[in-house]
Enzyme design. Structure first.
Site, PDB file in Angstrom:
ATOM      1  N   ASP A  26      -1.104  -6.348  -0.268  1.00 10.43           N
ATOM      2  CA  ASP A  26      -1.252  -5.687   1.033  1.00 10.43           C
ATOM      3  C   ASP A  26      -2.721  -5.376   1.298  1.00 10.43           C
ATOM      4  O   ASP A  26      -3.386  -4.756   0.446  1.00 10.43           O
ATOM      5  CB  ASP A  26      -0.492  -4.352   0.972  1.00 10.43           C
TER       6      ASP A  26
ATOM      7  N   ASP B 213       0.836  -1.207   0.000  1.00 11.02           N
ATOM      8  CA  ASP B 213       0.000   0.000   0.000  1.00 11.02           C
ATOM      9  C   ASP B 213       0.872   1.260   0.000  1.00 11.02           C
ATOM     10  O   ASP B 213       0.358   2.376  -0.069  1.00 11.02           O
ATOM     11  CB  ASP B 213      -1.012  -0.006   1.149  1.00 11.02           C
ATOM     12  N   SER B 214       2.201   1.074  -0.004  1.00 15.25           N
ATOM     13  CA  SER B 214       3.112   2.202  -0.245  1.00 15.25           C
ATOM     14  C   SER B 214       2.819   2.829  -1.610  1.00 15.25           C
ATOM     15  O   SER B 214       3.283   3.931  -1.896  1.00 15.25           O
ATOM     16  CB  SER B 214       4.571   1.736  -0.176  1.00 15.25           C
TER      17      SER B 214
ATOM     18  N   GLU C  20       9.560  -3.797  10.560  1.00 11.85           N
ATOM     19  CA  GLU C  20       9.884  -2.469  10.010  1.00 11.85           C
ATOM     20  C   GLU C  20      10.404  -1.528  11.087  1.00 11.85           C
ATOM     21  O   GLU C  20       9.765  -1.333  12.133  1.00 11.85           O
ATOM     22  CB  GLU C  20       8.639  -1.857   9.333  1.00 11.85           C
TER      23      GLU C  20
ATOM     24  N   GLU D 230      -0.920  -5.415   8.723  1.00 12.16           N
ATOM     25  CA  GLU D 230      -0.068  -4.819   9.754  1.00 12.16           C
ATOM     26  C   GLU D 230      -0.628  -5.085  11.152  1.00 12.16           C
ATOM     27  O   GLU D 230      -1.823  -4.915  11.380  1.00 12.16           O
ATOM     28  CB  GLU D 230       0.027  -3.301   9.538  1.00 12.16           C
TER      29      GLU D 230
HETATM   30  O1  KIV Z   1       3.556  -1.105   1.598  1.00 14.85           O
HETATM   31  C1  KIV Z   1       4.739  -1.448   1.625  1.00 14.85           C
HETATM   32  O2  KIV Z   1       5.515  -1.212   0.690  1.00 14.85           O
HETATM   33  C2  KIV Z   1       5.213  -2.138   2.810  1.00 14.85           C
HETATM   34  C3  KIV Z   1       6.688  -2.331   2.934  1.00 14.85           C
HETATM   35  C4  KIV Z   1       7.286  -1.062   3.410  1.00 14.85           C
HETATM   36  C5  KIV Z   1       7.026  -3.477   3.823  1.00 14.85           C
HETATM   37  O3  KIV Z   1       4.451  -2.487   3.652  1.00 14.85           O
END
Ligand code: KIV
Length: 257
Positions: A85, A46-47, A181, A115
């Site tokens: 994610d 979700d980044s 993280e 998460e």
């Molecule tokens: O969303 C993402 O890219 C992540 C990574 C930072 C582990 O959760």
């Protein structure tokens, strides 16, 4: 045809042999280059809310965004295990978590990630018991950034103990691997030594986990406006892109601004 269980077994067997390599991807060309280069895991993270959509954090990403990007990544990565994610507020109960995990699998993910540790144990269990492999994520939780901010986790003994309990909770619930993280580096190493499943670090020190995950844009220099302090970019493709588009513009003899 991808054999998800075999790919997961290979990742678990790599523990202690060589570092496990995981990288994010959000579209077809990224996924295809990563797949052809040979990686253990692709994370459609979700980044994407930050590096693809330009938001300050990941909290505006929706299930529809994730489904769209997972579909196009799956199109480019026929050989690599793809993790989708679960975005914020998509796993607030075990029932909601399972129903949304199924949506990401239907879009083309082979596994999902969410998460949290102790507070997410029942959501993780519901997903895993339905046969969907799950990567857990503890330490700094970007979806909680509005309450907690971006800061290294596990500096106090109390916080470190709580993160160790998070690890134990996700292991009990059946996660197949675990992202750690931005924790104190010695804590990441301690958790790795105690943890029966592979640990994948980000911002938690080099060599402290069984593998590492990185955001594609950070490592190739595709998002120059913000690069986390722990990242060492291997390229600066933003400079090549800017040079190329300006060169084409100049060939057209468009007056420069
Ligand atoms: O969303 C993402 O890219 C992540 C990574 C930072 C582990 O959760």
């Amino acid at each position: 045809m991808k054999d998800t269980q075999q790919l997961i077994a290979q990742i678990q067997n790599k523990r202690g042999q060589r570092p496990i390599a995981e990288i994010t991807a959000y579209d077809y060309p990224m996924a295809r280059m990563i797949d052809e280069a040979g990686f253990d895991l692709i994370l459609v993270g979700d980044s994407l809310g930050m590096v693809m959509m330009g938001h300050p954090d990941t909290t505006s990403v929706t299930m529809e965004h994730m489904e769209h990007h997972i579909r196009i990544v799956a199109n480019g990565a026929p050989n690599t295990l793809i993790i989708g994610d679960l975005p914020i507020n998509s796993y607030d109960s075990p029932e909601q978590a399972l129903s949304n995990a199924r949506r990401l699998i239907a879009a083309g993910a082979d596994a999902v990630k969410l998460e949290g540790g102790q507070s997410r144990e029942s959501a993780i269990r519901a997903i895993v018991e339905a046969g969907i492999p799950l990567q857990a994520h503890i330490g700094l939780l970007p979806q909680s950034v509005k309450g907690e901010g971006y800061r290294m986790k596990g500096k106090s003994e109390e916080e470190a103990q709580s993160i160790i309990k998070d690890m134990q909770a996700v292991v009990r619930a059946g996660a197949f691997s675990l992202v750690i993280e931005c924790t104190r580096h010695s804590l990441a190493a301690q958790i790795t030594a105690m943890c029966p499943i592979p640990t994948i670090g980000i911002g938690s020190g080099h060599g402290t986990c069984d593998g590492e995950v990185t955001v594609y844009h950070d490592i190739v220099g595709a998002f120059p406006w913000f690069v986390p302090s722990f990242v060492e970019p291997k390229a600066h493709i933003n400079k090549d892109i800017t040079r190329a588009i300006k060169s084409w513009r100049d060939e057209l003899q468009i007056p420069q601004p």
